[in-house]
Design an enzyme around this catalytic site. Structure first.
Site, mmCIF file in Angstrom:
data_model
loop_
_atom_site.group_PDB
_atom_site.id
_atom_site.type_symbol
_atom_site.label_atom_id
_atom_site.label_comp_id
_atom_site.label_asym_id
_atom_site.label_seq_id
_atom_site.Cartn_x
_atom_site.Cartn_y
_atom_site.Cartn_z
ATOM 1 C CG ASP A 112 -8.396 12.163 44.094
ATOM 2 O OD1 ASP A 112 -9.616 12.420 44.183
ATOM 3 O OD2 ASP A 112 -7.775 11.512 44.956
ATOM 4 C CD GLU A 155 -8.361 14.010 48.025
ATOM 5 O OE1 GLU A 155 -8.278 13.183 47.098
ATOM 6 O OE2 GLU A 155 -9.310 14.022 48.833
ATOM 7 C CG ASP A 207 -12.636 14.903 43.868
ATOM 8 O OD1 ASP A 207 -13.182 15.720 44.647
ATOM 9 O OD2 ASP A 207 -11.912 13.968 44.246
ATOM 10 C CB ILE A 211 -7.006 6.800 46.508
ATOM 11 C CG1 ILE A 211 -5.689 6.025 46.543
ATOM 12 C CG2 ILE A 211 -8.190 5.833 46.602
ATOM 13 C CD1 ILE A 211 -5.524 5.116 47.758
ATOM 14 C CG ASP A 212 -11.987 10.433 42.653
ATOM 15 O OD1 ASP A 212 -12.210 11.139 43.654
ATOM 16 O OD2 ASP A 212 -12.776 10.372 41.698
ATOM 17 C CB THR A 260 -10.438 7.889 49.989
ATOM 18 O OG1 THR A 260 -9.432 8.504 49.179
ATOM 19 C CG2 THR A 260 -9.829 7.417 51.286
HETATM 20 C C1 LIP Z 1 -14.528 11.707 46.427
HETATM 21 C C2 LIP Z 1 -15.225 12.213 45.171
HETATM 22 C C3 LIP Z 1 -16.731 11.997 45.254
HETATM 23 C C4 LIP Z 1 -17.279 12.698 46.474
HETATM 24 C C5 LIP Z 1 -16.608 12.174 47.733
HETATM 25 C C6 LIP Z 1 -15.082 12.332 47.666
HETATM 26 P P1 LIP Z 1 -12.048 11.320 47.233
HETATM 27 O O1 LIP Z 1 -13.170 12.008 46.299
HETATM 28 O O2 LIP Z 1 -14.713 11.535 44.054
HETATM 29 O O3 LIP Z 1 -17.361 12.495 44.107
HETATM 30 O O4 LIP Z 1 -18.669 12.487 46.552
HETATM 31 O O5 LIP Z 1 -17.087 12.891 48.848
HETATM 32 O O6 LIP Z 1 -14.776 13.702 47.672
HETATM 33 O O7 LIP Z 1 -12.120 12.067 48.528
HETATM 34 O O8 LIP Z 1 -12.366 9.890 47.394
HETATM 35 O O9 LIP Z 1 -10.744 11.583 46.528
#
Ligand code: LIP
Length: 281
Positions: A90, A70, A220, A92-93, A95
């Site tokens: 990713d 990412e 993601d 940190i999914d 964030t």
């Molecule tokens: C997140 C996604 C989530 C989405 C957020 C963001 P990140 O990923 O897991 O589903 O709604 O907007 O994209 O940016 O925290 O890696």
């Protein structure tokens, strides 16, 4: 026959666990918050540090492999999925959750060969839950097998979704139309962990019947997509066609009946694909 990619998967689990330690430690420290595509699309130095930790660690063992990360893509690297062995990361999914100490934060590592995900690892750092799946060998949480819900009646279901980080008025309008349609079926409830990867693991665990979202990225959902399918679930595009992990549109559900019922309620739109050529400046 020896499982070619088992050593890679074992490494992914080990490095995801190490990355989770860095994330937990960072939660007790000040987090320098920056923005990317919008004022609500957040990134921190921890996202960048964790992604580099993972990539460097993998490169030492698998120097010929490719990467889609990412934060590497955010820094200008191409987001192109080839037939080569590719780690889809990713760091940190969730964030935004991480910035606010909202307790759902995951390290997500998918691994693709010939454009097919061969294993997926999602480490929910604050729950200390390691979700794993190897193509054709099932899905697990901390070693315990996962199985999706058997529910076929959407009115007896919980559905997960997210609002994402797109605040474009037209997109927001469609997101709310879809949400109102699904809620009014009616369903038992709508939930969102704030991370696509954990939402997909909740589907795989049988806690929610389905998760849908428009706006996510390949990093993601790559790992979570295999965890869902290996737990007996299905993946499709929000229009009911075959899922395309680069399309930024996904439904992950316990079965086709629930998934196709959701398709009927979605006011769909098509964000620029992850592999779209960069806009000319
Ligand atoms: C997140 C996604 C989530 C989405 C957020 C963001 P990140 O990923 O897991 O589903 O709604 O907007 O994209 O940016 O925290 O890696």
């Amino acid at each position: 026959m020896a499982d070619t990619w088992q050593s890679a998967m074992d490494h992914a689990v080990a490095v995801a666990r190490r990355a989770g330690e860095v994330v937990r430690w960072a939660l007790s420290d000040d987090r320098k918050v920056m923005t990317k595509s919008s004022a609500v699309d957040l990134v921190t130095q921890t996202d960048q540090k964790v992604e580099q930790l993972i990539i460097q660690s993998v490169k030492e063992k698998f120097p010929t492999h490719s990467f889609i990360g990412e934060e590497s893509v955010a820094a200008g690297e191409a987001c192109v999925l080839t037939e080569r062995p590719t780690w889809i990361i990713d760091p940190i999914d969730g964030t935004t959750n991480f910035v606010h100490s909202f307790p759902f934060v995951a390290v997500s590592i998918g691994f693709s060969v010939n454009k097919q995900v061969e294993f997926g690892v999602v480490y929910s750092c604050l729950e200390d839950k390691m979700f794993t799946a190897r193509r054709g060998k099932g899905a697990f949480c901390n070693g315990e097998p996962l199985q999706v819900s058997e529910q076929t009646d959407i009115q007896q279901s919980i559905i997960a979704t997210e609002f994402g980080s797109n605040r474009d008025p037209e997109a927001v309008e469609k997101i709310f139309i879809s949400l109102r349609n699904v809620l009014s079926l009616p369903v038992h409830g709508v939930r969102g962990a704030g991370t696509a990867a954990i939402n997909m693991c909740l589907v795989a665990s049988g806690c929610v019947e389905a998760y849908y979202e428009i706006g996510i990225h390949v990093w993601d959902v790559a790992a979570g997509s295999l965890i869902v399918s290996e737990a007996g679930g299905v993946l499709m595009d929000v229009d009911g066609s075959e899922v395309d992990l680069m399309s930024r549109r996904v439904i992950a559900a316990n079965n086709k009946t629930i998934a196709q019922r959701i398709v009927k309620e979605i006011a769909s739109f098509s964000p620029p694909r992850d592999d779209a050529p960069p806009l000319k400046q």
